[in-house]
Design a protein around this motif. Structure first.
Motif, PDB file in Angstrom:
ATOM      1  N   ARG A 187       9.630  -9.489  10.907  1.00 51.40           N
ATOM      2  CA  ARG A 187       9.641  -8.072  10.543  1.00 51.40           C
ATOM      3  C   ARG A 187      10.813  -7.329  11.174  1.00 51.40           C
ATOM      4  NH1 ARG A 187       3.590  -7.721  12.376  1.00 51.40           N
ATOM      5  NH2 ARG A 187       2.577  -8.739  10.596  1.00 51.40           N
ATOM      6  N   GLU A 188      11.410  -6.460  10.397  1.00 56.51           N
ATOM      7  CA  GLU A 188      12.447  -5.588  10.941  1.00 56.51           C
ATOM      8  C   GLU A 188      11.905  -4.756  12.092  1.00 56.51           C
ATOM      9  OE1 GLU A 188      15.294  -3.249   8.412  1.00 56.51           O
ATOM     10  OE2 GLU A 188      14.277  -1.541   9.347  1.00 56.51           O
ATOM     11  N   SER A 189      10.674  -4.273  11.960  1.00 55.14           N
ATOM     12  CA  SER A 189      10.085  -3.402  12.984  1.00 55.14           C
ATOM     13  C   SER A 189       9.892  -4.116  14.317  1.00 55.14           C
ATOM     14  CB  SER A 189       8.740  -2.848  12.501  1.00 55.14           C
ATOM     15  OG  SER A 189       7.817  -3.900  12.260  1.00 55.14           O
ATOM     16  N   SER A 190       9.920  -5.461  14.293  1.00 55.87           N
ATOM     17  CA  SER A 190       9.774  -6.237  15.526  1.00 55.87           C
ATOM     18  C   SER A 190      11.093  -6.857  15.971  1.00 55.87           C
ATOM     19  CB  SER A 190       8.729  -7.345  15.327  1.00 55.87           C
ATOM     20  OG  SER A 190       7.472  -6.808  14.999  1.00 55.87           O
ATOM     21  N   GLY A 191      12.193  -6.395  15.368  1.00 58.98           N
ATOM     22  CA  GLY A 191      13.496  -6.933  15.723  1.00 58.98           C
ATOM     23  C   GLY A 191      13.886  -8.172  14.953  1.00 58.98           C
ATOM     24  N   GLY A 192      13.197  -8.447  13.853  1.00 61.55           N
ATOM     25  CA  GLY A 192      13.499  -9.626  13.049  1.00 61.55           C
ATOM     26  C   GLY A 192      14.568  -9.356  12.010  1.00 61.55           C
ATOM     27  N   LEU A 193      14.357  -9.853  10.814  1.00 65.49           N
ATOM     28  CA  LEU A 193      15.351  -9.714   9.754  1.00 65.49           C
ATOM     29  C   LEU A 193      15.372  -8.288   9.219  1.00 65.49           C
ATOM     30  CD1 LEU A 193      14.669 -12.982   7.717  1.00 65.49           C
ATOM     31  CD2 LEU A 193      16.410 -12.596   9.467  1.00 65.49           C
ATOM     32  N   ARG A 194      16.560  -7.811   8.933  1.00 62.52           N
ATOM     33  CA  ARG A 194      16.705  -6.465   8.390  1.00 62.52           C
ATOM     34  C   ARG A 194      16.019  -6.370   7.029  1.00 62.52           C
ATOM     35  NH1 ARG A 194      18.541  -1.743  10.066  1.00 62.52           N
ATOM     36  NH2 ARG A 194      20.102  -1.499   8.413  1.00 62.52           N
ATOM     37  N   GLY A 195      15.225  -5.307   6.868  1.00 58.79           N
ATOM     38  CA  GLY A 195      14.625  -5.046   5.573  1.00 58.79           C
ATOM     39  C   GLY A 195      13.459  -5.937   5.218  1.00 58.79           C
ATOM     40  N   VAL A 196      12.773  -6.480   6.218  1.00 58.59           N
ATOM     41  CA  VAL A 196      11.631  -7.356   5.941  1.00 58.59           C
ATOM     42  C   VAL A 196      10.352  -6.738   6.496  1.00 58.59           C
ATOM     43  CG1 VAL A 196      10.562  -9.604   6.371  1.00 58.59           C
ATOM     44  CG2 VAL A 196      13.015  -9.456   5.906  1.00 58.59           C
ATOM     45  N   GLN A 197       9.366  -6.616   5.628  1.00 61.20           N
ATOM     46  CA  GLN A 197       7.989  -6.325   6.024  1.00 61.20           C
ATOM     47  C   GLN A 197       7.182  -7.578   5.710  1.00 61.20           C
ATOM     48  OE1 GLN A 197       7.530  -3.047   3.338  1.00 61.20           O
ATOM     49  NE2 GLN A 197       7.927  -1.505   4.914  1.00 61.20           N
ATOM     50  N   ALA A 198       6.306  -7.986   6.608  1.00 66.50           N
ATOM     51  CA  ALA A 198       5.609  -9.259   6.407  1.00 66.50           C
ATOM     52  C   ALA A 198       4.166  -9.184   6.876  1.00 66.50           C
ATOM     53  CB  ALA A 198       6.340 -10.384   7.146  1.00 66.50           C
ATOM     54  N   LEU A 199       3.286  -9.753   6.067  1.00 67.12           N
ATOM     55  CA  LEU A 199       1.876  -9.918   6.401  1.00 67.12           C
ATOM     56  C   LEU A 199       1.485 -11.365   6.117  1.00 67.12           C
ATOM     57  CD1 LEU A 199       0.293  -6.743   4.733  1.00 67.12           C
ATOM     58  CD2 LEU A 199       0.615  -7.118   7.191  1.00 67.12           C
ATOM     59  N   VAL A 200       0.342 -11.762   6.641  1.00 68.34           N
ATOM     60  CA  VAL A 200      -0.202 -13.090   6.357  1.00 68.34           C
ATOM     61  C   VAL A 200      -1.594 -12.926   5.771  1.00 68.34           C
ATOM     62  CG1 VAL A 200      -1.088 -15.211   7.413  1.00 68.34           C
ATOM     63  CG2 VAL A 200       1.166 -14.335   8.056  1.00 68.34           C
ATOM     64  N   PHE A 201      -1.852 -13.665   4.699  1.00 64.41           N
ATOM     65  CA  PHE A 201      -3.172 -13.644   4.074  1.00 64.41           C
ATOM     66  C   PHE A 201      -3.751 -15.053   4.064  1.00 64.41           C
ATOM     67  CE2 PHE A 201      -1.016 -10.077   1.746  1.00 64.41           C
ATOM     68  CZ  PHE A 201      -1.734  -9.057   2.354  1.00 64.41           C
ATOM     69  N   GLU A 202      -5.038 -15.136   4.357  1.00 67.39           N
ATOM     70  CA  GLU A 202      -5.760 -16.404   4.246  1.00 67.39           C
ATOM     71  C   GLU A 202      -6.430 -16.427   2.876  1.00 67.39           C
ATOM     72  OE1 GLU A 202      -7.952 -17.695   7.826  1.00 67.39           O
ATOM     73  OE2 GLU A 202      -7.277 -15.795   8.719  1.00 67.39           O
ATOM     74  N   LEU A 203      -5.972 -17.317   2.016  1.00 69.77           N
ATOM     75  CA  LEU A 203      -6.459 -17.397   0.646  1.00 69.77           C
ATOM     76  C   LEU A 203      -7.511 -18.496   0.514  1.00 69.77           C
ATOM     77  CD1 LEU A 203      -3.065 -17.124  -1.307  1.00 69.77           C
ATOM     78  CD2 LEU A 203      -4.546 -15.277  -0.476  1.00 69.77           C
ATOM     79  N   PRO A 204      -8.324 -18.433  -0.534  1.00 67.68           N
ATOM     80  CA  PRO A 204      -9.291 -19.515  -0.770  1.00 67.68           C
ATOM     81  C   PRO A 204      -8.593 -20.870  -0.840  1.00 67.68           C
ATOM     82  CG  PRO A 204      -9.745 -17.645  -2.202  1.00 67.68           C
ATOM     83  CD  PRO A 204      -8.443 -17.344  -1.524  1.00 67.68           C
TER      84      PRO A 204
END
Length: 371
Positions: A187-204
């Motif tokens: 995530r950009e907000s955590s000092g990662g890649l510029r312009g990236v928002q990221a979440l993780v989902f657990e799918l069936p």
């Protein structure tokens, strides 16, 4: 001419009932529906719509009204976070249209939703102080409407922004905890890649999905994320584009999902409708050919020659529709934006391989711009 064309990509909290998704798309058809992308695991449908201000406002308000009528958040189940039945309604400028104009539409849509449907609206994006994270966390009040959400419809988030790419990747060899740590580091907000928002989902099916919004495409396109993950030694599963993708940043996951190709296809389909309305044999034959053209170019792959061919067809359609006396300013703008966007996707190596065709395309686009 192309200073009043917009795309909107409303995200509806319904991905499991085909009949409801069809009703949402039907309500949005007051403008040009470019794509409908539904996901049962997320229980979410993303509908891409384009048009000029008046038609787009009508389409968005009508589709939100349909969502309020047909979706009940109290019964909703899905992995994706949401605040309303029409969770987010972004307005994206196309061509030479400004973000300020897109924000004006967002304000108009939001105010009409509250006035007609009585669902509170949050404004986010360009010109606003609120972020979607603030809204989802309950840290801000609605821009219009009551602070208490609608009992079955929740609230709606409406805002103007530049194009982004919604990009999902399955992670076959990573557990949920490690995937969340990976998402944080990207995530950009955590000092990662510029312009990236990221979440993780657990799918069936014990599937772990890394779900990203890439909102600085000039700095971090999908290919940049893939490169970063590969360099970190992350095994990659299925890659997925949600909605549509600008041709200039398309990867293999965007095959058949190019924004510019869908714009050109929508213009061709509308041209076919206008030709069919003339009812004479010549126009009816042309309508049939335009429908076939629309079907073909809507599936444009990411191979350079296919994108170039679609750009050529989009530019040529301006003349075809003009000769048939059915060309409108809106259709011309859609076709020009489509051809120009695909042209921009042609890198130096491609330009060298197709020099004559690209020069001819450039001349055609230049001449069309002078008409």
């Amino acid at each position: 001419m192309d200073h009043d064309l917009f795309e909107s990509i409303p995200n509806f909290s319904e991905g499991s009932r085909p009949e409801v998704i069809a009703q949402l798309a039907g309500a949005a058809a007051r403008a040009h529906v470019l794509d409908v992308d539904a996901d049962a695991d997320h229980n979410r449908a993303v509908i891409s719509v384009a048009g000029r201000r008046h038609d787009l406002v009508d389409a968005l308000v009508a589709s939100v009204e349909m969502a309020v009528e047909r979706i009940d958040l109290r019964e909703h189940r899905g992995v994706h976070p949401r605040v309303g039945v029409a969770d987010v309604v972004p307005i994206v400028p196309l061509g030479g249209t400004s973000l300020r104009a897109a924000r004006d539409i967002a304000q108009a849509v939001g105010n009409l939703i509250w006035a007609r449907i009585h669902v509170p609206v949050y404004f986010y994006g360009y010109g606003e102080s609120n972020t979607l994270a603030d809204i989802r966390a309950g840290r801000v009040a609605p821009g219009v409407g009551d602070s208490s959400h609608h009992p079955t419809a929740g609230a709606i988030c409406v805002g103007a922004r530049l194009p982004l790419v919604a990009f999902n990747v399955l992670l076959p060899d990573v557990d949920a905890s490690k995937a969340r740590a990976l998402a944080r580091s990207l995530r950009e907000s955590s000092g990662g890649l510029r312009g990236v928002q990221a979440l993780v989902f657990e799918l069936p099916g014990d599937r772990i999905q890394l779900s990203m919004n890439l909102f600085r495409l000039g700095e971090t396109p999908p290919a940049g994320v893939i490169t970063e993950l590969v360099q970190r030694g992350v095994a990659l599963g299925t890659q997925q584009i949600i909605g549509l993708c600008p041709a200039a940043v398309a990867t293999s996951a965007a095959a058949g999902r190019l924004l510019e190709a869908r714009l050109a296809a929508a213009a061709a389909r509308r041209g076919a409708e206008l030709c069919a309305a003339q009812r004479d044999d010549e126009h009816l034959r042309l309508a049939g050919r335009l429908e076939q053209t629309a079907d073909a170019i809507s599936r444009t792959a990411i191979e350079p020659e296919q994108m170039l061919s679609t750009a050529e067809q989009a530019a040529a359609l301006v003349g075809v529709l003009k000769a048939a006396r059915v060309l409108t300013d809106e259709l011309e703008a859609m076709l020009r934006i489509a051809a120009q966007g695909l042209r921009i996707a042609m890198g130096p190596e491609i330009q060298a391989a197709f020099t004559t065709r690209i020069r001819a395309l450039d001349r055609r686009l230049d001449l069309a711009g002078r008409d």
